[in-house]
Every structure is written in structure tokens, then in C-alpha cells.
Design a protein around this motif. Sequence first.
Motif, PDB file in Angstrom:
ATOM      1  N   PHE A  16      15.629   2.381  -3.223  1.00 51.21           N
ATOM      2  CA  PHE A  16      14.575   1.372  -3.113  1.00 51.21           C
ATOM      3  C   PHE A  16      14.136   1.203  -1.662  1.00 51.21           C
ATOM      4  N   THR A  17      15.111   1.331  -0.748  1.00 46.84           N
ATOM      5  CA  THR A  17      14.804   1.152   0.664  1.00 46.84           C
ATOM      6  C   THR A  17      13.964   2.305   1.204  1.00 46.84           C
ATOM      7  N   LEU A  18      14.354   3.532   0.851  1.00 49.38           N
ATOM      8  CA  LEU A  18      13.675   4.698   1.397  1.00 49.38           C
ATOM      9  C   LEU A  18      12.346   4.972   0.722  1.00 49.38           C
ATOM     10  N   MET A  19      12.201   4.563  -0.532  1.00 44.80           N
ATOM     11  CA  MET A  19      10.978   4.897  -1.260  1.00 44.80           C
ATOM     12  C   MET A  19      10.540   3.747  -2.151  1.00 44.80           C
ATOM     13  N   PRO A  20       9.973   2.689  -1.580  1.00 48.46           N
ATOM     14  CA  PRO A  20       9.396   1.634  -2.424  1.00 48.46           C
ATOM     15  C   PRO A  20       8.267   2.211  -3.269  1.00 48.46           C
ATOM     16  N   THR A  21       8.295   1.909  -4.554  1.00 47.16           N
ATOM     17  CA  THR A  21       7.368   2.556  -5.489  1.00 47.16           C
ATOM     18  C   THR A  21       6.749   1.518  -6.398  1.00 47.16           C
ATOM     19  N   GLY A  27       9.160 -15.005 -10.845  1.00 45.02           N
ATOM     20  CA  GLY A  27       8.724 -13.646 -10.551  1.00 45.02           C
ATOM     21  C   GLY A  27       8.773 -13.316  -9.078  1.00 45.02           C
ATOM     22  N   GLY A  28       8.604 -14.331  -8.228  1.00 47.51           N
ATOM     23  CA  GLY A  28       8.658 -14.083  -6.796  1.00 47.51           C
ATOM     24  C   GLY A  28      10.045 -13.801  -6.277  1.00 47.51           C
ATOM     25  N   MET A  29      11.063 -13.982  -7.124  1.00 47.94           N
ATOM     26  CA  MET A  29      12.443 -13.771  -6.687  1.00 47.94           C
ATOM     27  C   MET A  29      12.968 -12.390  -7.058  1.00 47.94           C
ATOM     28  N   THR A  30      12.067 -11.487  -7.403  1.00 47.76           N
ATOM     29  CA  THR A  30      12.472 -10.119  -7.708  1.00 47.76           C
ATOM     30  C   THR A  30      11.554  -9.157  -6.982  1.00 47.76           C
ATOM     31  N   ASN A  31      12.044  -7.971  -6.726  1.00 48.87           N
ATOM     32  CA  ASN A  31      11.268  -6.937  -6.051  1.00 48.87           C
ATOM     33  C   ASN A  31      10.605  -6.079  -7.117  1.00 48.87           C
ATOM     34  N   GLN A  32       9.316  -6.251  -7.292  1.00 45.87           N
ATOM     35  CA  GLN A  32       8.596  -5.522  -8.331  1.00 45.87           C
ATOM     36  C   GLN A  32       8.276  -4.095  -7.920  1.00 45.87           C
ATOM     37  N   TYR A  33       8.555  -3.737  -6.683  1.00 45.62           N
ATOM     38  CA  TYR A  33       8.256  -2.381  -6.208  1.00 45.62           C
ATOM     39  C   TYR A  33       9.529  -1.554  -6.034  1.00 45.62           C
ATOM     40  N   ALA A  34      10.572  -1.930  -6.760  1.00 45.82           N
ATOM     41  CA  ALA A  34      11.825  -1.166  -6.759  1.00 45.82           C
ATOM     42  C   ALA A  34      11.902  -0.353  -8.047  1.00 45.82           C
ATOM     43  N   ALA A  35      10.988   0.603  -8.184  1.00 47.91           N
ATOM     44  CA  ALA A  35      10.922   1.390  -9.416  1.00 47.91           C
ATOM     45  C   ALA A  35      11.641   2.723  -9.312  1.00 47.91           C
ATOM     46  N   MET A  36      11.865   3.210  -8.109  1.00 48.12           N
ATOM     47  CA  MET A  36      12.468   4.529  -7.911  1.00 48.12           C
ATOM     48  C   MET A  36      13.796   4.376  -7.175  1.00 48.12           C
ATOM     49  N   PRO A  37      14.924   4.689  -7.797  1.00 51.26           N
ATOM     50  CA  PRO A  37      15.130   5.206  -9.158  1.00 51.26           C
ATOM     51  C   PRO A  37      15.196   4.065 -10.171  1.00 51.26           C
ATOM     52  N   SER A  38      15.153   4.411 -11.443  1.00 52.73           N
ATOM     53  CA  SER A  38      15.263   3.421 -12.508  1.00 52.73           C
ATOM     54  C   SER A  38      16.735   3.176 -12.836  1.00 52.73           C
ATOM     55  N   LEU A  39      17.243   2.016 -12.405  1.00 54.21           N
ATOM     56  CA  LEU A  39      18.621   1.674 -12.755  1.00 54.21           C
ATOM     57  C   LEU A  39      18.731   1.153 -14.176  1.00 54.21           C
ATOM     58  N   SER A  97       0.827  -1.206   0.000  1.00 56.55           N
ATOM     59  CA  SER A  97       0.000   0.000   0.000  1.00 56.55           C
ATOM     60  C   SER A  97       0.863   1.258   0.000  1.00 56.55           C
ATOM     61  N   THR A  98       1.979   1.224   0.722  1.00 58.91           N
ATOM     62  CA  THR A  98       2.899   2.371   0.707  1.00 58.91           C
ATOM     63  C   THR A  98       3.509   2.560  -0.673  1.00 58.91           C
ATOM     64  N   ALA A  99       3.882   1.454  -1.321  1.00 58.11           N
ATOM     65  CA  ALA A  99       4.462   1.543  -2.665  1.00 58.11           C
ATOM     66  C   ALA A  99       3.443   2.099  -3.653  1.00 58.11           C
TER      67      ALA A  99
END
Length: 323
Positions: free
Chosen positions: A125-130, A166-178, A42-44
Amino acid sequence: MPHATTAPAPSPRPRWWTELPLLALVYGAYSGGRLLVRGDVSTAVDHGLRILDLEKALFLNAEHPLNRLFTAHPSIGIPADFAYASLHYLVTPAVLIWMFRRHAAAYRRARTWLMTSTMLGLIGFTLMPTCPPRLLAAGHGFVDTMAQYSSYGWWGAEASAPRGMGGMTNQYAAMPSLHVGWALWCGILLWRHGRHPLLRAAGIAYPLITVIVVMGTANHYFLDAVAGAAVMGVGALLARPVLRLADRVKDAARARFARVSPATGSPDVSAGCKTSAGERIPGQRTSSADPADAAAPAGPPAPADVPAPAGRAAGGDAATAAR
């Protein structure tokens, strides 16, 4: 006549068998940390909606038209999905190897720049899950092209990871875009060090195409791309201080090992010493600061006192008495 100045010797190229474990360690720490910092969904989602609202307020909403274009035309959407799922992991190592083999003098700083920026991205990614646009509710107008064209590629419907993983990746690590950050790193190095016009053209095209791809596939917002470029800029500024710190740590470790004496130590021949009787130890070099040495004559050593013959001594006494 002024003395000629010699240029400092170039630093030797690192050995590949030490570079591979280092890069693997950093990437493993980044990947593992990315999985561990999964935030609340929900935060993301709230962060994603705030970014989208900010872009609309700034008239920067390019994601919707690009996503509609990629969704309506498979001839555009499918290659874009392949580019998103593969180039990130192919072009970056290729440029790194090219720098190692062809531009050894600039390799260490380029490698440090990449690693530092990657770890800064992990902090983001840690400070701002998106939540990326493709995972927002359907009412926000985005289509997940990775899911739409999943039958054409190795990825599954849930992520760009290999099917079933798919479960082995963090799908909410969008900010920033590496994806954008690494592409910008590749582009700058290709432009700066490439001698062929095609390499320099690729250095311009690759980051721009990546920005379009990440937005058209609904994997990132435009501000994610801006943040990825900003992270690479900070990483470039920190690369030189990080290198200096690493060199100081390495020199300190070498000095510590060099101070370890062997079990059967040998006497130090750089300093002279004398026994209590004033005799020198054979093989020792005497310090020039010894006052006894400074006062000694430069000639051969004086012979020991020998008693004079009796006649000579008596004659001498008679001559003295006659005076």
C-alpha cells in the motif's frame, strides 16, 4: 544395541492471554499504518488506470462483466456487498481460533504466516497506492455497488466502513488485495487441516468466491487479487525464519534475566577451594583436577606424629649399638 531415539517434545500451545494482545498490536499497527500511507489521489488514479490497461492488453478484463452483473441484479449484488464488508473480518478470526484450539502444533506458524503477510501488504500500500475501479471516473464503466446498495447495509456510500466512518479508512489501498490474501490463507488451512469434507470444500470455495466478489463490487482489479495471493506466498516462505528469529530473541531475553544474581548471593558449591593453610572449607566439593588431591592416599587420614615412649626409644638405641 543401538540406543532408541526419542521424538522431540511438541512445542506447547501459546496462552490465549498472550496471543490476544499480540494479534491486537499487529492489527492495530497495520490499520494505523494503512491510514498513514495515504498517497496522492492523482498518483493512485494513475496506478489504477495502468493496471486496467495492462489487464486489457492481457485479455484479463473480467471486472466489467462481473460489475455489470452485480449492478443489474440486486439478488447478487446485495449479498456480494455483505460478503465483502463482513466475511473478511469474521472468517479469518474464526479460522485462527479454530487453529488455536484444534491444531495447536501448527498454530504458531499459521499465525506468523498471517501476520507477516499482512505487514507485507502494508508495504505494498505504501509503495503503490492504487485507486479501486469503483472510484474511477464514470467514463471507465464501473458502478460502485457499495454505494448503490448502501441503504441495505451498515456501510455508507463512501466506503465499506460503517456508516459515517468512511474517512477512517484508506480507500486507495487496493494493491495488493488482502481480502483475497486472507481468504487464501483461510482456504489453505481449511484444506490442509480440515477432516470433514465440507471444511475442505469450503477451503476451495471461499477464496474463489472472494475473488469474484472483490471484482464484481468494483473494489479490486484482477491483478490486485493476484498480488494478494503472491503476498501470502512470500509470507508463507518467511514464516519459518521469522519464527526462528522470534525464538532466538525470546531465548536471549530469558538468558539475560537468568544471569541477574540476587542481592544476597550464596557461595558456589560446585567448585572446591582451600584456605591459605591448606584446609578445606566445610561443605565445598573439591575439583578432581587438584594435584594435591590426586596424590593423596585413598585410606583414612594419617594420625599426627606422637612421641615414642622413652623405654622403647632407649631399647631401640641399644639394639642399634649392639649391632
